[in-house]
Design an enzyme around this catalytic site. Structure first.
Site, mmCIF file in Angstrom:
data_model
loop_
_atom_site.group_PDB
_atom_site.id
_atom_site.type_symbol
_atom_site.label_atom_id
_atom_site.label_comp_id
_atom_site.label_asym_id
_atom_site.label_seq_id
_atom_site.Cartn_x
_atom_site.Cartn_y
_atom_site.Cartn_z
ATOM 1 N N PRO A 152 0.689 -1.145 -0.032
ATOM 2 C CA PRO A 152 -0.069 0.094 -0.010
ATOM 3 C C PRO A 152 0.908 0.958 0.336
ATOM 4 O O PRO A 152 1.985 1.249 0.385
ATOM 5 C CB PRO A 152 -1.128 0.151 1.217
ATOM 6 C CG PRO A 152 -0.667 -1.411 1.990
ATOM 7 C CD PRO A 152 0.822 -2.789 1.181
ATOM 8 N N LYS A 153 0.241 2.200 -0.888
ATOM 9 C CA LYS A 153 0.808 3.735 -0.424
ATOM 10 C C LYS A 153 0.181 3.937 0.746
ATOM 11 O O LYS A 153 -0.640 4.856 0.195
ATOM 12 C CB LYS A 153 1.070 4.000 -2.457
ATOM 13 C CG LYS A 153 1.665 5.762 -2.153
ATOM 14 C CD LYS A 153 1.854 6.412 -3.456
ATOM 15 C CE LYS A 153 2.359 7.659 -3.326
ATOM 16 N NZ LYS A 153 2.289 7.881 -2.070
#
Length: 348
Positions: free
Chosen positions: A34-35
């Site tokens: 995930p960013k």
């Protein structure tokens, strides 16, 4: 501080992509994460000595004393960890960019107060050194395995990001994790070493457009022309038009052209007072209201409450649109998702 990798370190970066990269047919080549939409932070710990370094080499330690304390309590005694500092909302349900941005304050008393009221956390996504070992020459796959083992059982303030080699899972994260305030997906080449300052990774962020009415502008502090063009959207509430953000990325020539366009639309002789700047009380944040006649299309990533989380990017004028068509309900609001599930890796 005497570590195998000492500050300052220029973190490994990512280039923008348009879609989550697919895995090749002959086997996984990417690790997906995930960013996180926080402050990039490199943690250096040598016993009791801790440094929290920003992407640009700035020392963040004084702004996040609770994270500094957690590093001593929860991370290995000698390590260098790449990750992100974030602040969850008081209910813990999602990231809160506004609360995070308020944490960088010059007053020590304010820092201490916010550390109690809106405590930050740290999520790790790479391990550069452990003990006496420099791990930057190892592959992403090897560093990930070492990170998971070294930080096993960490918490409650420090975390290891969830990750997957399944592109379908990563694509699902891209959609669902936005509801928890995350910013997209990052893909890391599994065979790559840690290359300081190089754009080795691929990031895929949310990109949307909206038609907004121009409500005013701020003058540039140093150049002739505007500094930002302020944007609004019509609502069904009493405020009529809600301020949603400002476009700021213009060339010097364009700033002067925009001032020439907007100045004749001024609605008064005196600037309107702006919100007090949280870092510099003496800064002039006044703005110039204009007649609400111009409509422009902007690109944005996501919302924080009813405002663009980051400054939107001006795309084009929309003379075919009326200001009344610029409504808040045109914006795409992601379905809520619990930040705790992201941190626990429940969706992996």
């Amino acid at each position: 501080m005497d570590l195998p990798v000492n500050p300052p370190v220029s973190p490994m970066l990512a280039r923008a992509g348009t879609a989550v990269p697919a895995q090749p047919d002959d086997g996984p080549a990417w690790l997906y994460e995930p960013k996180w939409d926080g402050f990039r932070c490199l943690v250096f710990r040598d016993g009791e000595e801790v440094v929290l370094g920003s992407r640009t080499g700035r020392d963040l330690t004084r702004y996040f004393p609770e994270v500094e304390a957690a590093v001593r309590a929860e991370l290995p005694g000698r390590c260098v960890v790449d990750g992100e500092v974030f602040v969850p909302r008081p209910d813990g349900g999602r990231l809160d960019w506004d609360l995070l941005s308020q944490r960088v304050h010059p007053a020590a008393s304010r820092v201490e107060k916010l550390a109690r009221e809106t405590p930050a956390q740290f999520v790790a996504f790479d391990l550069l050194a452990l003990g006496t070992e420099d791990l930057t020459g190892l592959s992403t796959a090897e560093r990930r395995a070492r990170l998971v083992a070294a930080l096993a059982g960490c918490g409650p303030v420090t975390h290891v990001t969830t990750a997957t080699r399944d592109a379908a899972v990563a694509a699902r994260w891209f959609t669902t994790f936005e509801g928890a305030g995350l910013d997209g997906v990052v893909a890391k080449p599994l065979a790559a070493p840690y290359e300081q300052g190089q754009r080795v990774m691929t990031k895929v962020k949310h990109r949307r457009t909206a038609d907004c009415v121009v409500v005013g502008y701020r003058l540039h502090k140093n150049l002739p022309g505007i500094g930002s063009m302020l944007l609004g959207l019509h609502t069904d509430g009493e405020e009529g038009v809600a301020f949603v953000g400002g476009a700021t990325a213009f060339t010097a020539k364009r700033r002067a052209e925009l001032l020439e366009l907007l100045a004749p639309l001024r609605t008064g002789d005196e600037p309107a007072p702006g919100e007090k700047n949280r870092w510099n009380a003496r800064r002039d944040d006044s703005w110039v209201p204009v007649r609400q006649e111009l409509v422009c299309e902007v690109e944005y990533d996501q919302l924080e409450d009813r405002r663009f989380r980051h400054n939107p990017r001006f795309l084009r004028w929309r003379p075919d649109k009326t200001p009344r068509e610029c409504r808040l309900d045109q914006l795409d609001v992601p379905v809520g998702y619990d930040l705790a599930d992201v941190l626990s890796g429940a969706s992996r």
